[in-house]
Structures are given as structure tokens and as C-alpha cells.
Design an enzyme around this catalytic site. Sequence first.
Site, PDB file in Angstrom:
ATOM      1  N   HIS A  90       0.954  -1.310  -0.082  1.00  0.00           N
ATOM      2  CA  HIS A  90      -0.037   0.060   0.022  1.00  0.00           C
ATOM      3  C   HIS A  90       0.945   1.225   0.036  1.00  0.00           C
ATOM      4  O   HIS A  90       2.096   1.092   0.731  1.00  0.00           O
ATOM      5  CB  HIS A  90      -0.839   0.140   1.231  1.00  0.00           C
ATOM      6  CG  HIS A  90      -0.369  -0.204   2.502  1.00  0.00           C
ATOM      7  ND1 HIS A  90      -0.077  -1.320   3.052  1.00  0.00           N
ATOM      8  CD2 HIS A  90      -0.051   0.508   3.517  1.00  0.00           C
ATOM      9  CE1 HIS A  90       0.614  -1.304   3.950  1.00  0.00           C
ATOM     10  NE2 HIS A  90       0.617  -0.265   4.461  1.00  0.00           N
ATOM     11  N   HIS A 132       0.490   5.139   1.173  1.00  0.00           N
ATOM     12  CA  HIS A 132      -0.135   6.055   1.692  1.00  0.00           C
ATOM     13  C   HIS A 132       0.197   7.553   1.087  1.00  0.00           C
ATOM     14  O   HIS A 132       1.273   7.808   0.887  1.00  0.00           O
ATOM     15  CB  HIS A 132       0.610   6.464   3.496  1.00  0.00           C
ATOM     16  CG  HIS A 132       0.833   4.966   4.118  1.00  0.00           C
ATOM     17  ND1 HIS A 132      -0.447   5.099   5.264  1.00  0.00           N
ATOM     18  CD2 HIS A 132       1.327   3.900   4.156  1.00  0.00           C
ATOM     19  CE1 HIS A 132      -0.316   3.914   5.860  1.00  0.00           C
ATOM     20  NE2 HIS A 132       0.881   3.182   5.387  1.00  0.00           N
TER      21      HIS A 132
HETATM   22  P1  AMP Z   1       1.498   0.307   7.515  1.00  0.00           P
HETATM   23  O1  AMP Z   1       2.014   0.504   8.738  1.00  0.00           O
HETATM   24  O2  AMP Z   1       2.128   1.152   6.308  1.00  0.00           O
HETATM   25  O3  AMP Z   1       1.186  -1.258   7.115  1.00  0.00           O
HETATM   26  O4  AMP Z   1       0.117   0.953   7.601  1.00  0.00           O
HETATM   27  C1  AMP Z   1      -1.289   0.066   7.569  1.00  0.00           C
HETATM   28  C2  AMP Z   1      -2.251   1.111   7.573  1.00  0.00           C
HETATM   29  O5  AMP Z   1      -3.447   0.514   7.391  1.00  0.00           O
HETATM   30  C3  AMP Z   1      -2.429   1.776   8.787  1.00  0.00           C
HETATM   31  O6  AMP Z   1      -2.287   3.257   8.524  1.00  0.00           O
HETATM   32  C4  AMP Z   1      -3.840   1.413   9.373  1.00  0.00           C
HETATM   33  O7  AMP Z   1      -4.741   2.649  10.034  1.00  0.00           O
HETATM   34  C5  AMP Z   1      -4.507   0.998   7.840  1.00  0.00           C
HETATM   35  N1  AMP Z   1      -5.596   0.064   8.114  1.00  0.00           N
HETATM   36  C6  AMP Z   1      -5.505  -0.828   8.897  1.00  0.00           C
HETATM   37  N2  AMP Z   1      -6.661  -1.607   8.799  1.00  0.00           N
HETATM   38  C7  AMP Z   1      -7.690  -0.743   7.813  1.00  0.00           C
HETATM   39  C8  AMP Z   1      -9.071  -0.695   7.287  1.00  0.00           C
HETATM   40  N3  AMP Z   1      -9.534  -2.210   7.736  1.00  0.00           N
HETATM   41  N4  AMP Z   1      -9.469   0.057   6.484  1.00  0.00           N
HETATM   42  C9  AMP Z   1      -8.454   1.211   6.168  1.00  0.00           C
HETATM   43  N5  AMP Z   1      -7.418   1.121   6.798  1.00  0.00           N
HETATM   44  C10 AMP Z   1      -6.794   0.276   7.568  1.00  0.00           C
END
Ligand code: AMP
Length: 122
Positions: free
Chosen positions: A106, A108
Site C-alpha cells: 500500500h 499512503h
Molecule cells: P502500514 O503500517 O504502512 O502497514 O500501514 C497500515 C495502515 O492500514 C495503517 O495506517 C492503518 O490505519 C490502516 N488500516 C488498517 N486496517 C484498515 C482498514 N480496515 N481500513 C482502512 N485502513 C486500515
Amino acid sequence: MPHTYDDQNVFAKILRGEIPNNTVLETEHSLAFHDIEPQAPCHVLVIPKGPYVTYDHFAQEASDAEIADFTRAIGKVCKMAGVEDDGFRLISNAGENGVQEVPHLHVHILGGRRLGRMLQPA
Ligand code: AMP
């Protein structure tokens, strides 16, 4: 890091429609949705639909069509979110040192406020 994909991760469940998401944009190969815990006024995640763990995995193994679609999706979301003029930050965490929480690639997209320095002390 290994590129073994765990299809039980939360973004895989979103892609299968097993849990809801707040969609910003869907394209043939990508999905963009609002982060559930936003860190800035604009905090959108863009993911490929394919089973890629990290950016390097995607860059090495995705098709040209997937890579073009994903890159264009990021551009479209930046435009839709209105962050182009004031600036924004793209982040893609990978693996343990990158402190990646969800093992599905992903990016951001963060904006809407001044974000501060890029890295904080660990
Ligand atoms: P990372 O630390 O880069 O893996 O970021 C994962 C991101 O996914 C975090 O910012 C979370 O807030 C986000 N996240 C986790 N579960 C969900 C969800 N169900 N819908 C949207 N965002 C999510």
C-alpha cells in the site's frame, strides 16, 4: 525480505469484499480507500489488486499494465484529494525495519497539513 503473500491480511479481505472500506477510487488493477486511522486531513491508501507484499515485490513481479494502473491511480487520487498544490507525502512501509503493519503493498497518500520531518527517532 520474503515475498510470500498471506491472503488473510486485512487488505486481502477488503479486496474480497469480506470487510468494508471507504473507497476513493477503483480501477482495473487498483483500489484506493481512506485509512481507518487517518494521520492527516488527507490519508488515502492505494493498493494493487494483485497479491504483492511490498513495493519492491510489485516492482519486480507485477505486469506493466498493473504498474501503469497503480501509478495512474496514485496520480488520480492526488488530484481528487486536492493535495497537488499544497504538497503531500507518499509512504510505502516494507517489512520489519519499515514497520509494515499490513503485508499487502500500500502507498499512503498524506496531505492537508504540514507533515513535519520525514523520519522520527525509532
Ligand atoms: P502500514 O503500517 O504502512 O502497514 O500501514 C497500515 C495502515 O492500514 C495503517 O495506517 C492503518 O490505519 C490502516 N488500516 C488498517 N486496517 C484498515 C482498514 N480496515 N481500513 C482502512 N485502513 C486500515
